[in-house]
Design a protein around this motif. Structure first.
Motif, PDB file in Angstrom:
ATOM      1  N   LEU B 170       0.605  -1.242  -0.090  1.00 19.18           N
ATOM      2  CA  LEU B 170      -0.217  -0.104  -0.134  1.00 19.18           C
ATOM      3  C   LEU B 170       0.858   1.184  -0.027  1.00 19.18           C
ATOM      4  CD1 LEU B 170      -2.433  -1.665   2.767  1.00 19.18           C
ATOM      5  CD2 LEU B 170      -2.719  -1.664   0.086  1.00 19.18           C
ATOM      6  N   ILE B 171       0.460   2.313  -0.775  1.00 14.71           N
ATOM      7  CA  ILE B 171       0.940   3.616  -1.071  1.00 14.71           C
ATOM      8  C   ILE B 171      -0.183   4.434  -0.644  1.00 14.71           C
ATOM      9  CG2 ILE B 171       2.383   5.165  -2.078  1.00 14.71           C
ATOM     10  CD1 ILE B 171       2.201   2.957  -4.586  1.00 14.71           C
ATOM     11  N   ALA B 172       0.444   5.274   1.096  1.00 15.94           N
ATOM     12  CA  ALA B 172      -0.559   6.234   1.574  1.00 15.94           C
ATOM     13  C   ALA B 172       0.095   7.585   0.826  1.00 15.94           C
ATOM     14  CB  ALA B 172      -0.245   6.160   2.578  1.00 15.94           C
ATOM     15  N   HIS B 173      -1.627   8.047  -0.038  1.00 12.34           N
ATOM     16  CA  HIS B 173      -0.906   9.534  -0.937  1.00 12.34           C
ATOM     17  C   HIS B 173      -2.813   9.315  -0.961  1.00 12.34           C
ATOM     18  CE1 HIS B 173       1.424  11.409  -3.737  1.00 12.34           C
ATOM     19  NE2 HIS B 173       0.459  10.573  -4.788  1.00 12.34           N
ATOM     20  N   PRO B 174      -2.582  10.657  -1.287  1.00 14.09           N
ATOM     21  CA  PRO B 174      -3.528  11.592  -1.468  1.00 14.09           C
ATOM     22  C   PRO B 174      -4.218  11.540  -2.357  1.00 14.09           C
ATOM     23  CG  PRO B 174      -2.023  12.932  -0.400  1.00 14.09           C
ATOM     24  CD  PRO B 174      -1.397  11.828  -1.101  1.00 14.09           C
ATOM     25  N   GLY B 175      -5.793  11.431  -2.703  1.00 17.37           N
ATOM     26  CA  GLY B 175      -6.008  12.004  -3.972  1.00 17.37           C
ATOM     27  C   GLY B 175      -6.922  10.546  -4.592  1.00 17.37           C
ATOM     28  N   ALA B 212      -0.260  -0.532  -4.053  1.00 15.69           N
ATOM     29  CA  ALA B 212      -1.704   0.133  -4.765  1.00 15.69           C
ATOM     30  C   ALA B 212      -1.565   1.438  -3.615  1.00 15.69           C
ATOM     31  CB  ALA B 212      -2.309  -0.442  -4.309  1.00 15.69           C
ATOM     32  N   PRO B 213      -2.140   2.540  -4.333  1.00 18.36           N
ATOM     33  CA  PRO B 213      -2.167   3.487  -3.436  1.00 18.36           C
ATOM     34  C   PRO B 213      -3.311   3.566  -2.782  1.00 18.36           C
ATOM     35  CG  PRO B 213      -2.231   4.636  -5.790  1.00 18.36           C
ATOM     36  CD  PRO B 213      -1.849   2.892  -6.036  1.00 18.36           C
ATOM     37  N   VAL B 214      -3.480   4.356  -1.391  1.00 22.13           N
ATOM     38  CA  VAL B 214      -5.120   4.462  -0.569  1.00 22.13           C
ATOM     39  C   VAL B 214      -4.791   5.655  -0.088  1.00 22.13           C
ATOM     40  CG1 VAL B 214      -5.131   1.816  -0.294  1.00 22.13           C
ATOM     41  CG2 VAL B 214      -3.995   3.055   1.156  1.00 22.13           C
ATOM     42  N   GLN B 215      -6.263   5.790   0.239  1.00 21.10           N
ATOM     43  CA  GLN B 215      -5.977   7.598   0.505  1.00 21.10           C
ATOM     44  C   GLN B 215      -6.361   7.562   2.795  1.00 21.10           C
ATOM     45  OE1 GLN B 215      -8.888   8.878   1.035  1.00 21.10           O
ATOM     46  NE2 GLN B 215      -9.861   8.072   0.327  1.00 21.10           N
ATOM     47  N   LEU B 216      -6.155   8.471   2.949  1.00 22.04           N
ATOM     48  CA  LEU B 216      -6.523   8.658   4.322  1.00 22.04           C
ATOM     49  C   LEU B 216      -7.740   9.732   4.856  1.00 22.04           C
ATOM     50  CD1 LEU B 216      -6.615   6.906   7.109  1.00 22.04           C
ATOM     51  CD2 LEU B 216      -4.414   8.422   7.571  1.00 22.04           C
ATOM     52  N   GLY B 217      -8.421   9.926   3.656  1.00 25.04           N
ATOM     53  CA  GLY B 217      -9.547  11.214   3.870  1.00 25.04           C
ATOM     54  C   GLY B 217      -8.808  12.742   3.722  1.00 25.04           C
ATOM     55  N   ASP B 218      -9.897  13.984   3.208  1.00 28.25           N
ATOM     56  CA  ASP B 218      -9.083  14.912   2.733  1.00 28.25           C
ATOM     57  C   ASP B 218      -8.210  15.703   3.931  1.00 28.25           C
ATOM     58  OD1 ASP B 218     -10.374  15.005   0.946  1.00 28.25           O
ATOM     59  OD2 ASP B 218     -12.554  15.859   1.934  1.00 28.25           O
ATOM     60  N   ARG B 219      -7.950  15.182   5.224  1.00 26.39           N
ATOM     61  CA  ARG B 219      -6.555  15.799   6.056  1.00 26.39           C
ATOM     62  C   ARG B 219      -5.512  15.892   5.349  1.00 26.39           C
ATOM     63  NH1 ARG B 219      -9.903  18.832  10.593  1.00 26.39           N
ATOM     64  NH2 ARG B 219     -12.238  17.657  10.163  1.00 26.39           N
ATOM     65  N   ILE B 220      -4.443  16.072   5.794  1.00 23.79           N
ATOM     66  CA  ILE B 220      -3.401  16.614   5.922  1.00 23.79           C
ATOM     67  C   ILE B 220      -2.246  15.737   6.845  1.00 23.79           C
ATOM     68  CG2 ILE B 220      -1.274  17.395   4.690  1.00 23.79           C
ATOM     69  CD1 ILE B 220      -2.616  19.003   2.816  1.00 23.79           C
TER      70      ILE B 220
END
Lengths: 235, 235
Positions: B170-175, B212-220
């Motif tokens: 997993l790649i933590a990546h916003p988007g 594979a990229p995954v995201q954790l929501g809008d907050r940085i």
């Protein structure tokens, strides 16, 4: 600073703002901004969007502001936190604001050292400063509501049941309890103890107010890490 | 310090240890221990248990040690982390050890400032010091394995696929990516980027290696907060 937060006093017209304080310094030293640059901005308590830097001088910056986005949703959560030691308090306030906690109650507990209540970091202006750092980090504009309860018993006996009404009430507490639930789709009232944990009397009092103990495994986490881990697991 | 960690060199017999360094200071100043007290101890890389304080003097302490518990399980995880700024690195190392990460790779990225690689906090002894603080906090005895990869491309092209073999990569990546999965019951290889995130080239390279990229929501989130939040969500 991932979002430049503007306050009402910065606005000289509906779409114009003037900056003179640490945010100006930040534009110069960190952003290395230049006139014409576009910046992400938000209005404290309001919308987010972009600003064009019209002027950047040593003593002030002028921005043309276009706010067209709503800030990110808050978590449906009330966080009760035994007052951490002053240095940790500052970081926890940033984390709470960054993670989207809308309501924080800083509560006394038997294991909170009395001296912690004397810290200048509990002054409203100091709390606000740390919350704003968290909002700037996470790109949010809405300050969490922070209240201070220096007396455990009257808060828990007289008011906790109504604070926690219509929510899933949880006490983070090590021991032979169910694991903290994951991915809940409901409002939660979550109580996190001090270093060393709540004492049994405190857990009993919170159970009487409708909360239930849950655990997060064998590892003892620092308060800031425990706050983040519990919120990430719940939502 | 929730666990007093003993090293091989502290042992003068199979069940006796002598302390003289910061742990002795801690016994005096923080624990305010006295001869006869029982303490939670662990042997670095080994078992945990209790110790009885036989003697506590200004210059040394003698412990009678009884180790009968296994340390808590590690997470089935390899964490790839773009090298954080030095001050954050120290806290992240503590967090990684406290959360039970067994393998950490500190990796270069386009957005890692070159100066970060010069920090003395990357010296093996400095890394070990922070990891031990994390183990003492969480009550664990087993040091994570930390490796340093100053060149992104050869690591990701030549070795990442085998590092991530038989795990969920997993790649933590916003988007616009799937949300980070919850409560997985599998080994994970997780890549967390620098402040400002991975650049597209880096994401493509890691995708080519099977992540594979995954995201954790809008907050940085700050790196330390993101590490904790992602681990708490995954496990």
């Amino acid at each position: 600073m991932n979002l430049l937060l503007l306050e009402d006093a910065d606005f000289v017209a509906a779409d114009r703002a003037i900056l003179r304080d640490r945010r100006l310094t930040h534009l110069h030293d960190v952003h290395r901004a230049e006139a014409g640059d576009s910046l992400r901005v938000g209005r404290l308590g309001g919308a987010m969007g972009t600003a064009r830097l019209l002027r950047l001088q040593a003593d002030e910056a002028e921005l043309q502001v276009d706010l067209d986005q709503t800030p990110p949703a808050k978590l449906p959560l009330t966080l009760l936190l035994a007052l951490p030691r002053p240095k940790m308090l500052r970081r926890v306030l940033q984390t709470v604001a960054a993670m989207g906690v809308p309501r924080l109650v800083l509560l006394n507990s038997y294991r909170v050292e009395k001296s912690f209540w004397q810290t200048p970091f509990l002054e409203p202006a100091a709390i606000r400063e740390q919350l704003i750092l968290g909002l700037e980090q996470a790109r949010d504009t809405v300050l969490p509501d922070v209240s201070i309860e220096k007396r455990f018993k009257p808060f828990v006996e007289d008011r906790l049941a109504s604070v926690a009404a219509d929510s899933l009430g949880l006490i983070a507490h090590p021991g032979d309890y169910p694991a903290c639930p994951r991915g809940v789709d409901a409002p939660v009232t979550l109580a996190i103890g001090p270093e060393g944990g709540w004492i049994p009397y405190e857990v009993e009092k919170m159970i009487a107010a409708g909360l239930a103990p849950v655990q997060l495994g064998d590892r003892i986490l620092r308060v800031e890490t425990a706050v983040t881990a519990l919120l990430a697991r719940l939502y």
